[in-house]
Design a protein around this motif. Structure first.
Motif, short mmCIF file in Angstrom:
data_model
loop_
_atom_site.label_atom_id
_atom_site.label_comp_id
_atom_site.label_asym_id
_atom_site.label_seq_id
_atom_site.Cartn_x
_atom_site.Cartn_y
_atom_site.Cartn_z
N ILE A 62 41.98 37.53 41.04
CA ILE A 62 42.02 38.87 40.06
C ILE A 62 42.04 40.07 41.02
O ILE A 62 42.78 40.93 40.65
CB ILE A 62 40.71 38.85 39.25
CG1 ILE A 62 40.46 37.66 38.33
CG2 ILE A 62 40.45 40.22 38.58
CD1 ILE A 62 39.26 37.46 37.59
N GLU A 110 41.97 44.60 36.12
CA GLU A 110 41.33 43.72 36.35
C GLU A 110 40.51 43.25 35.18
O GLU A 110 40.26 42.05 34.92
CB GLU A 110 40.18 43.96 37.46
CG GLU A 110 38.83 44.85 37.29
CD GLU A 110 39.45 46.37 37.47
OE1 GLU A 110 38.54 47.35 37.35
OE2 GLU A 110 40.66 46.61 37.67
N SER A 113 41.02 39.63 34.15
CA SER A 113 39.92 38.68 33.74
C SER A 113 39.80 38.05 32.51
O SER A 113 39.39 36.77 32.36
CB SER A 113 38.75 39.70 34.29
OG SER A 113 38.61 40.06 35.44
#
Length: 274
Positions: free
Chosen positions: A152, A163, A167
């Motif tokens: 990530i 992110e 994620s």
């Protein structure tokens, strides 16, 4: 409007105290605010919030119940609370590390699931003794979490992919893959749940007899507390921690100071995932 905002700001500063005290007062204030919010919601649902919170304290072993079943007591409830609390401590640490670098690791659940699944497959179903299985579970889980978190961070650094988005998408992939393999390879035909791992691989000592009580003793709680102190030391007492916090405060200032922003973003997510 500005006067109202200024008055509210002054009131919060007075309530929370100076910067040194805020490390204590802010968490306490957050807990009280959540309890008050929960009480309001319970009241709106027609329930008595005092009874609900009292039952919660009884179930968690902080207050005693009127009666207990055989081999159970207030201590068994309290240790069950610690057992359930342990992964939450690790999850909160994971989020905290990323936040200090200006990143939001919303993929903690996927990282924990990936780590737990790989550790279970490689060690949890093996005949290894407890002395070998427990450290192996920790090491494998740590490595897998670091790899997923690092991925990530790398996507953020190399391709500027947010992110939060990466994620969430990686979480979906991990959940679907793990569900597929559990349902096809590691399912118990009777319970229709994933096969239980061996006792030697567990980080919780299940049904341990102590003074006529059978308790679940979470060994991981000691590791979680140690990890919290380690993270605090890393962020506040080391050069790496200073660079991580500087990147989180201002990436422009960090670049001007010669700090490698990309490297520290990846490092933060590696630590968070681990």
């Amino acid at each position: 409007m500005n006067r109202i905002k200024l008055s509210l700001h002054k009131a919060f500063v007075t309530l929370l105290g100076n910067e040194k005290r805020q490390s204590v007062t802010i968490p306490i204030f957050a807990i009280l605010l959540s309890l008050i919010t929960g009480a309001v919601l319970l009241a709106l649902l027609g329930k008595n919030p005092f009874v609900a919170y009292y039952s919660l304290l009884q179930g968690s072993g902080i207050l005693p119940k009127a009666s207990y079943a055989a081999h159970k007591g207030v201590l068994t409830d309290f240790f069950s609370l610690l057992n359930a609390w342990t992964p939450m401590l690790f999850a909160s640490l994971a989020v905290a590390v990323a936040l200090r670098t200006g990143l939001f690791n919303i993929g903690v659940s996927g990282q924990m699931l990936a780590s737990g699944f790989v550790a279970s497959v490689l060690v949890g179903y093996s005949p290894l003794s407890a002395w070998l299985a427990k450290p192996a579970v920790l090491l494998i889980g740590l490595i897998v979490g670091m790899l997923v978190g690092g991925l990530i961070g790398f996507l953020k650094y190399r391709f500027n992919i947010n992110e939060v988005v990466s994620s969430i998408m990686i979480n979906y992939v991990i959940h679907l893959l793990v569900s597929f393999f559990i349902n096809t390879k590691f399912i118990d035909p009777l319970s229709r749940q994933s096969r239980a791992i061996t006792k030697g691989a567990r980080l919780t000592l299940m049904d341990t007899a102590i003074a006529d009580l059978k308790m679940d003793i979470p060994l991981g709680i000691v590791l979680a507390i140690a990890a919290a102190f380690f993270i605090r030391f890393l962020l506040d007492r080391t050069v790496a921690g200073f660079e991580l916090k500087t990147v989180g405060s201002s990436r422009t200032a960090a670049e001007y100071a010669g700090i490698k922003v990309g490297k520290n973003m990846v490092l933060a997510m590696v630590l968070s995932g681990g």
